[in-house]
Design a protein around this motif. Structure first.
Motif, mmCIF file in Angstrom:
data_model
loop_
_atom_site.group_PDB
_atom_site.id
_atom_site.type_symbol
_atom_site.label_atom_id
_atom_site.label_comp_id
_atom_site.label_asym_id
_atom_site.label_seq_id
_atom_site.Cartn_x
_atom_site.Cartn_y
_atom_site.Cartn_z
ATOM 1 N N MET A 59 17.848 -19.799 4.731
ATOM 2 C CA MET A 59 16.957 -18.740 4.598
ATOM 3 C C MET A 59 16.017 -19.258 3.790
ATOM 4 S SD MET A 59 19.458 -16.386 2.029
ATOM 5 C CE MET A 59 19.791 -16.809 0.527
ATOM 6 N N ASN A 60 16.210 -20.566 3.152
ATOM 7 C CA ASN A 60 15.205 -21.083 2.366
ATOM 8 C C ASN A 60 15.157 -22.653 2.144
ATOM 9 O OD1 ASN A 60 13.014 -21.466 0.885
ATOM 10 N ND2 ASN A 60 13.894 -20.267 -1.129
ATOM 11 N N GLN B 133 18.469 -18.548 -6.840
ATOM 12 C CA GLN B 133 18.118 -17.730 -5.980
ATOM 13 C C GLN B 133 19.488 -16.983 -5.452
ATOM 14 O OE1 GLN B 133 15.395 -18.955 -2.995
ATOM 15 N NE2 GLN B 133 14.084 -19.777 -4.484
ATOM 16 N N LEU B 134 20.354 -17.635 -5.187
ATOM 17 C CA LEU B 134 21.771 -17.242 -4.786
ATOM 18 C C LEU B 134 22.725 -16.544 -5.949
ATOM 19 C CD1 LEU B 134 22.786 -20.323 -2.673
ATOM 20 C CD2 LEU B 134 21.977 -17.886 -1.852
ATOM 21 N N TYR C 187 21.683 -20.961 2.501
ATOM 22 C CA TYR C 187 22.090 -20.163 3.561
ATOM 23 C C TYR C 187 22.748 -18.849 3.213
ATOM 24 C CZ TYR C 187 21.839 -24.595 5.960
ATOM 25 O OH TYR C 187 21.322 -25.831 6.357
ATOM 26 N N GLU C 188 22.392 -17.889 4.055
ATOM 27 C CA GLU C 188 22.758 -16.354 3.653
ATOM 28 C C GLU C 188 24.360 -16.475 3.270
ATOM 29 O OE1 GLU C 188 21.451 -13.814 6.654
ATOM 30 O OE2 GLU C 188 19.293 -14.502 6.423
ATOM 31 N N THR C 189 25.219 -17.400 3.865
ATOM 32 C CA THR C 189 26.496 -17.178 3.445
ATOM 33 C C THR C 189 26.757 -17.713 1.916
ATOM 34 O OG1 THR C 189 26.903 -19.617 4.256
ATOM 35 C CG2 THR C 189 27.324 -17.915 5.756
ATOM 36 N N GLY C 190 25.581 -17.853 1.132
ATOM 37 C CA GLY C 190 25.893 -18.361 -0.079
ATOM 38 C C GLY C 190 26.079 -19.636 -0.443
#
Lengths: 110, 147
Positions: free
Chosen positions: B4-5, B31-32, B72-75
């Motif tokens: 995601m980034n 950011q996470l 990643y969106e999963t952290g």
């Protein structure tokens, strides 16, 4: 980055100020060693209260000072350890060679 | 899985950049919304990988260290630290705790620390071409896992 040295009753305390990594470890080591070799204290207390970060270079630093102090049967004491520094010391097995004292205010806050 | 980034940064292999490297990765990982402990672990692992690149990869020479990091969106964060240095003859041996070719008070714990402070560490190396260390770490806060 710096070291503040204090000698009191056969204990040389080295209060390290700043992050310890490969880049900074050499200057810290040289400063501690020149004092320790002159004084040959019974105890060397490495104070980590003002060390916000350290990596395995800090483990090398502790191990090297342990070896130096062994030359005249001196002991190494670690104090003011943050949880991060303490974790590294435990992973390295150094906790079997030196005496550890945690940060004084850690428990009192809980 | 799509990131995601993503960020990349490169810098000269001088030891003064060790603190820069871990700080920049930590700032990106923030950011996470990781815990302070997770961030400290990540900084330590990055510091080890970058120090290896500078001390071993480039030895007495000067080169460029490349870092890429993906969120990643999963952290999860994946950090790749790459050098174009001498490479590691025997990766398995290099990863053994206390093995070091560094001398000068290197503890030989770099890989052991990376492995303890990350979920997964992968090393690819080719002699004369360089080394890539990939660090995987989940920065998911406990208790948020089921959201």
């Amino acid at each position: 980055m710096g070291v503040r040295l204090l000698l009191r009753e056969e204990t040389l305390t080295a209060r390290i100020v700043g992050e310890i990594d490969h880049h900074t470890a050499r200057a810290v080591r040289e400063e501690i060693d020149s004092a320790a070799q002159k004084v040959k204290p019974l105890r060397l207390c490495l104070d980590f209260t003002e060390v916000p970060f350290m990596d395995s270079s800090g483990v090398g630093l502790i191990l090297g000072r342990y070896r130096l102090m062994q030359m005249w049967q001196g002991r190494v004491i670690l104090c003011g350890l943050s949880p991060q520094v303490e974790k590294l010391v435990e992973i390295s097995g150094l906790n079997r060679l030196v005496t550890m004292e945690r940060r004084e205010n850690d428990e009192s806050h809980e | 899985m799509k990131a995601m980034n993503e960020m990349s940064v490169s810098f000269l292999s001088v030891s003064a950049n060790e603190s820069f490297a871990r700080a920049v990765v930590a700032a990106f990982a923030s950011q996470l919304d990781p815990t302070i402990d997770q961030l400290a672990d990540l900084k330590t692992a990055v510091s080890e990988a970058v120090t290896n690149a500078i001390v071993h990869g480039y030895r007495e020479t000067l080169g460029t260290v490349y870092i890429t990091a993906k969120l990643y969106e999963t952290g999860k964060i994946v950090v790749r630290v790459r050098d174009k240095g001498v490479g590691i003859p025997d990766v398995e041996k290099a990863m053994e705790p206390l093995f070091t070719t560094g001398g000068e008070e290197r503890a030989g714990l770099g890989f052991a620390v990376m492995q303890s402070f990350c979920d997964k560490v992968a090393v690819r190396s080719a002699l004369g071409k360089g080394t890539t260390v990939t660090l995987h770490k989940s920065l998911l806060r406990r208790g948020r896992e089921h959201e």
